[in-house]
Design a protein around this motif. Structure first.
Motif, PDB file in Angstrom:
ATOM      1  N   UNK B  29       0.859  -1.177   0.000  1.00  0.00           N
ATOM      2  CA  UNK B  29       0.000   0.000   0.000  1.00  0.00           C
ATOM      3  C   UNK B  29       0.901   1.233   0.000  1.00  0.00           C
ATOM      4  N   UNK B  30       0.342   2.365   0.211  1.00  0.00           N
ATOM      5  CA  UNK B  30       1.152   3.578   0.309  1.00  0.00           C
ATOM      6  C   UNK B  30       1.566   3.765   1.758  1.00  0.00           C
ATOM      7  N   UNK B  31       2.845   3.662   2.022  1.00  0.00           N
ATOM      8  CA  UNK B  31       3.301   3.772   3.408  1.00  0.00           C
ATOM      9  C   UNK B  31       3.597   5.216   3.782  1.00  0.00           C
ATOM     10  N   UNK B  32       3.962   5.414   5.020  1.00  0.00           N
ATOM     11  CA  UNK B  32       4.560   6.671   5.419  1.00  0.00           C
ATOM     12  C   UNK B  32       6.046   6.572   5.095  1.00  0.00           C
ATOM     13  N   UNK B  33       6.628   7.655   4.608  1.00  0.00           N
ATOM     14  CA  UNK B  33       8.023   7.649   4.164  1.00  0.00           C
ATOM     15  C   UNK B  33       8.818   8.738   4.872  1.00  0.00           C
ATOM     16  N   UNK B  34      10.063   8.436   5.144  1.00  0.00           N
ATOM     17  CA  UNK B  34      10.910   9.335   5.918  1.00  0.00           C
ATOM     18  C   UNK B  34      12.314   9.377   5.311  1.00  0.00           C
ATOM     19  N   UNK B  35      12.981  10.496   5.538  1.00  0.00           N
ATOM     20  CA  UNK B  35      14.424  10.585   5.380  1.00  0.00           C
ATOM     21  C   UNK B  35      15.019  11.027   6.712  1.00  0.00           C
ATOM     22  N   UNK B  36      15.995  10.249   7.163  1.00  0.00           N
ATOM     23  CA  UNK B  36      16.757  10.583   8.362  1.00  0.00           C
ATOM     24  C   UNK B  36      18.204  10.851   7.953  1.00  0.00           C
ATOM     25  N   UNK B  37      18.896  11.662   8.757  1.00  0.00           N
ATOM     26  CA  UNK B  37      20.302  11.957   8.516  1.00  0.00           C
ATOM     27  C   UNK B  37      21.093  11.630   9.775  1.00  0.00           C
ATOM     28  N   UNK B  38      22.278  11.104   9.568  1.00  0.00           N
ATOM     29  CA  UNK B  38      23.166  10.792  10.689  1.00  0.00           C
ATOM     30  C   UNK B  38      24.497  11.489  10.470  1.00  0.00           C
TER      31      UNK B  38
END
Lengths: 112, 114
Positions: B29-38
């Motif tokens: 399905x259409x998920x929730x999407x994220x970008x994280x930075x370290x």
């Protein structure tokens, strides 16, 4: 707000020894997650708790790894009989239940 | 099972140039999407997130990402990078119910050349 606090920052153990890692989530957050980070595997999910109850431990190596959350202010990840392949950075994160995770700085575990 | 692929383990960009970091996801399905930075010696920090609506989402420090359902992608962009953007960037997905855990890609190390 101090954020998610993980202690110790670095831990060195000998092969076969036990290691206990601590995590203090952000006050008021209902979910706590544990991840393991290595160069080869990247970020691997281990386990998570919601309202202190274990929800999903599908990423945990069953034989030597265990996690607990005895109260809302801390969680522990215990590794028995540590092996060199357990060497990694172990990350704890907490969430208020809105999918956004707040991560601690991690505990770098080195097994000699 | 959901999965995230970041095809580039390392990207090198000159300071001031534009940037695109690629992310493809696999989910029914259409998920929730994220970008994280370290950043070096720091924990992961959220850059931006997509839940629904406008497929282009804005994040901190001039970053934006575009969701494409047809391509199952969520690429990260920045018009002009700065040396302080040097870090490892992770794309992540969670199911829309939220009652699940975040699945991460393996990360892309961004190196900024002077």
């Amino acid at each position: 707000n101090a954020g998610v606090i993980q202690t110790p920052r670095h831990k060195v153990t000998g092969k076969g020894q036990e290691a206990t890692l601590w995590c203090e989530p952000i006050s008021g957050h209902s979910a706590v997650f544990w991840y393991r980070q290595t160069i080869v595997q990247g970020l691997e999910f281990l386990t998570y708790f919601r309202n202190q109850a274990p929800i999903d431990d599908s990423g945990m190596p069953k034989e030597r790894f265990s996690a607990q959350m005895p109260n809302q202010s801390h969680s522990t990840l215990k590794i028995q009989s540590t092996q060199p392949q357990d060497s990694a950075v172990y990350l704890c994160a907490s969430s208020a239940g809105n999918e956004r995770l707040f991560f601690g700085h991690g505990t770098k575990l080195s097994v000699l | 099972a959901q999965s995230v692929t970041q095809p580039d383990a390392r990207v090198t960009v000159s300071e001031g140039a534009s940037l695109q970091l690629r992310c493809k996801y696999s989910y029914s399905a259409t998920p929730y999407l994220f970008w994280y930075v370290q950043y070096p010696r720091q924990g992961l920090q959220l850059l931006l997130k997509y839940y629904s609506g406008d497929p282009v989402v804005q994040g901190v420090n001039g970053f934006e990402a575009e969701f494409s359902k047809s391509n199952s992608s969520f690429h990260l962009r920045k018009a002009s990078v700065h040396w302080s953007d040097s870090a490892v960037y992770f794309c992540a997905v969670i199911n829309t119910g939220g009652a699940d855990r975040l699945t991460f890609g393996k990360g892309t190390q961004l190196i900024i050349q002077p």
